[in-house]
Design an enzyme around this catalytic site. Structure first.
Site, PDB file in Angstrom:
ATOM      1  N   LYS A   1      34.416  74.998  24.891  1.00 53.25           N
ATOM      2  CA  LYS A   1      36.007  75.797  26.174  1.00 53.25           C
ATOM      3  C   LYS A   1      35.713  76.701  27.130  1.00 53.25           C
ATOM      4  O   LYS A   1      36.232  76.606  28.397  1.00 53.25           O
ATOM      5  CB  LYS A   1      36.846  75.040  25.577  1.00 53.25           C
TER       6      LYS A   1
ATOM      7  N   ASN B   1      38.409  71.976  29.291  1.00 55.96           N
ATOM      8  CA  ASN B   1      37.693  71.141  28.853  1.00 55.96           C
ATOM      9  C   ASN B   1      37.887  69.624  29.137  1.00 55.96           C
ATOM     10  O   ASN B   1      37.064  68.266  29.202  1.00 55.96           O
ATOM     11  CB  ASN B   1      38.973  70.398  27.123  1.00 55.96           C
TER      12      ASN B   1
HETATM   13  P1  NDP Z   1      39.150  78.023  16.968  1.00 55.90           P
HETATM   14  O1  NDP Z   1      38.276  77.805  16.530  1.00 55.90           O
HETATM   15  O2  NDP Z   1      39.098  77.746  18.406  1.00 55.90           O
HETATM   16  O3  NDP Z   1      40.521  78.015  16.669  1.00 55.90           O
HETATM   17  C1  NDP Z   1      40.207  77.849  14.550  1.00 55.90           C
HETATM   18  C2  NDP Z   1      41.544  78.574  14.336  1.00 55.90           C
HETATM   19  O4  NDP Z   1      41.756  78.132  13.383  1.00 55.90           O
HETATM   20  C3  NDP Z   1      42.343  79.948  14.130  1.00 55.90           C
HETATM   21  O5  NDP Z   1      43.551  80.322  14.449  1.00 55.90           O
HETATM   22  C4  NDP Z   1      42.019  80.198  13.133  1.00 55.90           C
HETATM   23  O6  NDP Z   1      42.411  81.294  12.275  1.00 55.90           O
HETATM   24  C5  NDP Z   1      42.143  79.031  12.053  1.00 55.90           C
HETATM   25  N1  NDP Z   1      41.629  78.525  10.700  1.00 55.90           N
HETATM   26  C6  NDP Z   1      39.820  78.532  11.009  1.00 55.90           C
HETATM   27  N2  NDP Z   1      39.762  78.503   9.982  1.00 55.90           N
HETATM   28  C7  NDP Z   1      40.665  78.967   8.542  1.00 55.90           C
HETATM   29  C8  NDP Z   1      41.048  79.541   7.225  1.00 55.90           C
HETATM   30  N3  NDP Z   1      39.777  79.706   6.119  1.00 55.90           N
HETATM   31  N4  NDP Z   1      42.032  80.373   6.978  1.00 55.90           N
HETATM   32  C9  NDP Z   1      42.893  79.786   7.996  1.00 55.90           C
HETATM   33  N5  NDP Z   1      43.155  79.694   8.699  1.00 55.90           N
HETATM   34  C10 NDP Z   1      41.939  79.664  10.171  1.00 55.90           C
HETATM   35  O7  NDP Z   1      39.261  76.464  16.811  1.00 55.90           O
HETATM   36  P2  NDP Z   1      39.764  75.103  17.996  1.00 55.90           P
HETATM   37  O8  NDP Z   1      41.062  75.855  18.413  1.00 55.90           O
HETATM   38  O9  NDP Z   1      39.593  74.514  19.085  1.00 55.90           O
HETATM   39  O10 NDP Z   1      40.719  73.833  16.673  1.00 55.90           O
HETATM   40  C11 NDP Z   1      41.179  74.118  16.150  1.00 55.90           C
HETATM   41  C12 NDP Z   1      40.893  72.181  15.640  1.00 55.90           C
HETATM   42  O11 NDP Z   1      41.912  71.686  16.559  1.00 55.90           O
HETATM   43  C13 NDP Z   1      39.292  71.571  15.200  1.00 55.90           C
HETATM   44  O12 NDP Z   1      40.425  70.914  13.611  1.00 55.90           O
HETATM   45  C14 NDP Z   1      39.276  70.998  16.362  1.00 55.90           C
HETATM   46  O13 NDP Z   1      38.991  69.804  15.522  1.00 55.90           O
HETATM   47  C15 NDP Z   1      41.091  70.544  16.338  1.00 55.90           C
HETATM   48  N6  NDP Z   1      41.118  69.970  17.899  1.00 55.90           N
HETATM   49  C16 NDP Z   1      41.803  68.417  17.967  1.00 55.90           C
HETATM   50  C17 NDP Z   1      41.294  67.788  18.586  1.00 55.90           C
HETATM   51  C18 NDP Z   1      42.604  66.347  18.946  1.00 55.90           C
HETATM   52  O14 NDP Z   1      42.283  65.667  20.227  1.00 55.90           O
HETATM   53  N7  NDP Z   1      42.860  65.499  18.016  1.00 55.90           N
HETATM   54  C19 NDP Z   1      41.389  68.284  19.820  1.00 55.90           C
HETATM   55  C20 NDP Z   1      40.908  69.761  20.454  1.00 55.90           C
HETATM   56  C21 NDP Z   1      40.666  69.958  18.172  1.00 55.90           C
HETATM   57  P3  NDP Z   1      41.752  82.763  12.464  1.00 55.90           P
HETATM   58  O15 NDP Z   1      42.579  82.892  14.029  1.00 55.90           O
HETATM   59  O16 NDP Z   1      42.345  83.441  11.633  1.00 55.90           O
HETATM   60  O17 NDP Z   1      40.322  82.416  12.259  1.00 55.90           O
END
Ligand code: NDP
Length: 269
Positions: free
Chosen positions: A73, A94
């Site tokens: 994205k 997207n």
């Molecule tokens: P990114 O990789 O851009 O961001 C991930 C986020 O999750 C960051 O804030 C990260 O924190 C946090 N994170 C990941 N692992 C951990 C952990 N172990 N502990 C604490 N924080 C954590 O992913 P996206 O933003 O693209 O996606 C996030 C979620 O949204 C996914 O599950 C995706 O499937 C879902 N999603 C759902 C959609 C829907 O239509 N329902 C559409 C798009 C996404 P840090 O910055 O500290 O790494």
């Protein structure tokens, strides 16, 4: 669908990995229900190949548009010729529309889909005080959309605090004078608590928020679609909070994405 012919608009969705994605089934059902001669096909694209794939797609004369998901994205935004305001603000794309002159217009609708899901379920956004966990791509799209739709205050908590600070600075720049802050794990004194992290996808994940600080009357909203009831939603329901699952963000977004990429009457706004 009845059949695919040389007149069918072909939409592709670029992803890596590709096996788990749910958008194709939802969007093909949408095209069929709308009687639209269009089809969406999943394409497994490695990050290193993205630029070459986009270059190749530009040459297809029956391309109906491009849908983009993890992990492309942000990278693909730089490969578009034009961006919508929301895509420029969020820094991610997207969906891509092929304009009449062949230029690729990138849009970003994750936030709009999330907000549409809340509204369809009867939850107001205007004036609400919202606490959100996450500062990644989905979180950024949701944050800009919530503020655009009149959220009264937005507090953002992220594991990596610096990432939350950067997002807060961008939001304050786009929405001067609004109540926007980086926050700790305590969501007390908010109306809506959003999990916009990927926590909850995997068994044993930590909770994204200190649920002991949640109170009945709060709404717990999720982006994670699988499992349908995440540990966060289960914990919030046990406290007496209303809950909102992750799936409506996708289902409400599908018609928006379909219209953006394939409709001839779509106008950039
Ligand atoms: P990114 O990789 O851009 O961001 C991930 C986020 O999750 C960051 O804030 C990260 O924190 C946090 N994170 C990941 N692992 C951990 C952990 N172990 N502990 C604490 N924080 C954590 O992913 P996206 O933003 O693209 O996606 C996030 C979620 O949204 C996914 O599950 C995706 O499937 C879902 N999603 C759902 C959609 C829907 O239509 N329902 C559409 C798009 C996404 P840090 O910055 O500290 O790494």
């Amino acid at each position: 669908r009845a059949s695919i012919s040389g007149h069918t608009q072909v939409v592709v969705i670029l992803a890596h990995p590709v096996g788990h994605i749910r958008t194709p089934a939802a969007m093909n059902a949408h095209f069929a229900a709308a009687g639209q001669d269009a089809v969406i096909v999943p394409m497994h694209v490695q990050p290193d190949d993205l630029a070459a794939v986009v270059d190749g797609l530009r040459r297809l004369r029956n391309l109906g548009g491009i849908i983009v998901t993890v992990p492309h994205k942000e990278t693909i935004a730089a490969l578009c010729d034009d961006l919508t305001d929301q895509a420029r603000l969020v820094g991610a794309v997207n969906a891509i529309r092929v304009q009449p002159d062949g230029r690729l217009l990138g849009g970003q609708f994750d936030g709009e889909g999330f907000c549409a899901g809340l509204v369809a379920a009867g939850h107001a956004i205007r004036g609400r005080r919202i606490w959100m966990a996450g500062a990644g791509g989905a979180a950024a799209g949701i944050a800009f959309a919530l503020l655009r739709q009149g959220a009264g205050a937005l507090a953002i908590h992220n594991r990596g605090a610096a990432r939350a600070e950067v997002l807060v600075a961008r939001l304050r720049h786009a929405f001067p004078g609004r109540e926007i802050a980086a926050a700790g794990a305590d969501p007390a004194d908010h109306d809506i608590v959003v999990n916009a992290t990927s926590l909850g996808l995997h068994p044993g994940d930590a909770l994204p928020v200190d649920c002991t600080r949640m109170t009945p009357g709060m709404l717990a909203a999720e982006v994670v679609m699988q499992p349908e009831v995440t540990p966060f939603l289960r914990a919030a329901a046990a406290i007496g909070c209303a809950t909102h699952p992750g799936l409506p963000m996708l289902t409400e977004q599908v018609p928006i994405l379909a219209r953006f990429v394939t409709a001839r009457d779509w106008a950039a706004g």
